[in-house]
Design an enzyme around this catalytic site. Structure first.
Site, PDB file in Angstrom:
ATOM      1  N   ASP A 192       0.026  -7.071   4.480  1.00 19.81           N
ATOM      2  CA  ASP A 192      -0.757  -8.316   4.572  1.00 19.81           C
ATOM      3  C   ASP A 192       0.106  -9.533   4.905  1.00 19.81           C
ATOM      4  O   ASP A 192      -0.281 -10.356   5.740  1.00 19.81           O
ATOM      5  CB  ASP A 192      -1.516  -8.582   3.257  1.00 19.81           C
ATOM      6  CG  ASP A 192      -2.698  -7.640   3.085  1.00 19.81           C
ATOM      7  OD1 ASP A 192      -3.048  -6.932   4.049  1.00 19.81           O
ATOM      8  OD2 ASP A 192      -3.267  -7.603   1.971  1.00 19.81           O
TER       9      ASP A 192
ATOM     10  N   THR B  98       0.823  -1.222   0.000  1.00 17.95           N
ATOM     11  CA  THR B  98       0.000   0.000   0.000  1.00 17.95           C
ATOM     12  C   THR B  98       0.853   1.266   0.000  1.00 17.95           C
ATOM     13  O   THR B  98       0.493   2.259  -0.620  1.00 17.95           O
ATOM     14  CB  THR B  98      -0.909   0.006   1.259  1.00 17.95           C
ATOM     15  OG1 THR B  98      -1.764  -1.122   1.176  1.00 17.95           O
ATOM     16  CG2 THR B  98      -1.755   1.254   1.342  1.00 17.95           C
TER      17      THR B  98
END
Ligand code: ASP
Length: 338
Positions: free
Chosen positions: A89, A12
């Site tokens: 993640d 991200t």
């Protein structure tokens, strides 16, 4: 001047919105640099290595861990520290894997990322990146302060192989449920020396072979024989058994028989708890006594991420089954408290 290698793998932190779909997709490192002009003000010699392709970390893979570890090994003498920009993640898996791949590490490898892309006004990326660089540059009597693979996120530094992604919305995305934090960033950068691994006495060794043929069996009340057999009778080399509480499972005969058959066929079974805090204590209750007797291994207080990557690592080293079992129950990189 302190030299740091920034390894950009994606996540991200460097993502932008796809103009067609609106979904977040990885983007190149240049825009990170444009969004953090402060990088030029740091008194470090920074070099950047971008992976190709850059990834959403859900696409992370042992082969890419090996590429990262090899890159660090190749550049080891040239740099004082390494900062890996990575999606949150699977960051805890990568940090755990790298901790096993890099044996006798004497320099910091700090993974970081962010919950909001670096181009967003409220982003957490800048602070994470800048402080991760500072940590990677910190020395004590000429030696690196943190000779470990670690994760820096939201003002806290965690041992990599003790971390889990715990929150997908808060800036506080990570926790280290069974081990204290290694450092905290407030007005000062405070290091908790007692919890940091000592400097190794041997030179760095890189171990890239991983065997990822592992099954996972998570217990729940009412689990069917069919669901259990799908794992215990499958051609995997090892099984991570996620159990209740301090390592307990049902004592139903059919279940115990399934595990026994798996062990008899050569599979290694490691017991870790579904609880995030605390440790497996095989034999404490009757409901784990049989597991202990048949040779199920205790994962103690290891995270799922550390257990899986440690198994991949040990099973990739050409060891005997007995050697793998023995090492699984020992702390190799500070990943467990036995
Ligand atoms: N999906 C993103 C990734 O792991 C999430 C993040 O970076 O926080 O690459």
């Amino acid at each position: 001047m302190t030299k740091i290698l920034i390894i950009y793998t994606g996540g991200t932190i460097g993502m932008v919105n796809d103009t067609n779909t609106g979904a977040l997709i990885p983007f190149n490192f240049n825009q990170i640099q444009q969004n953090v002009p402060e990088l030029a003000r740091l008194n470090y010699d920074l070099e950047v290595h971008s992976f190709d392709p850059i990834l959403d970390s859900s696409n992370m893979h042992p082969e890419i861990w090996a590429e990262m570890a090899q890159l660090i090994y190749n550049k080891y003498d040239e740099f004082d520290g390494f900062v890996i920009l990575h999606g949150s993640d699977t960051m805890a898996f990568t940090a755990s894997a790298l901790s096993f791949m890099l044996q006798d590490l004497s320099k910091p490898v700090v993974l970081t990322g962010s919950q909001l892309p670096i181009g967003e006004i409220r982003t957490d990326a800048k602070e994470n990146l800048i402080t991760a660089l500072e940590i990677a540059a910190t020395k004590n009597n000429g030696l690196a302060k943190i000779p470990e693979v670690c994760i820096y996120f939201d003002s806290q530094l965690f041992r990599g192989n003790r971390s889990i992604k715990y929150n997908s919305e808060k800036f506080e995305a990570f926790r280290s449920p069974n081990y204290p934090i290694l450092a905290e960033a407030g007005v000062h950068l405070t290091f908790f020396n007692n919890y940091i691994l000592p400097q190794p006495r041997k030179p760095l060794k890189v171990l890239l072979n991983f065997n990822s043929n592992i099954g996972v069996l998570k217990m729940y009340p009412g689990i069917s024989a069919q669901a259990v057999k799908a794992i215990t009778h499958s051609p995997v080399d090892a099984i991570v058994l996620e159990t209740f509480g301090s390592g307990n499972t049902t004592t139903a005969d059919w279940f115990i028989n399934c595990l026994q058959e798996a062990i008899d066929s050569g599979k290694i079974i490691v017991d870790i708890s579904q609880c995030q805090r605390g440790s497996v204590e095989l034999g404490k209750y009757e409901t784990s006594k049989k597991l202990q007797q048949m040779g199920v291994i205790s994962g103690y207080d290891m995270t799922f991420e550390a257990t899986i990557t440690k198994l991949m690592y040990l099973m990739g080293q050409g060891l005997t089954k007995e050697e793998v079992i023995e090492l699984m129950e020992q702390s190799l990189r500070g990943e467990l408290t036995a």
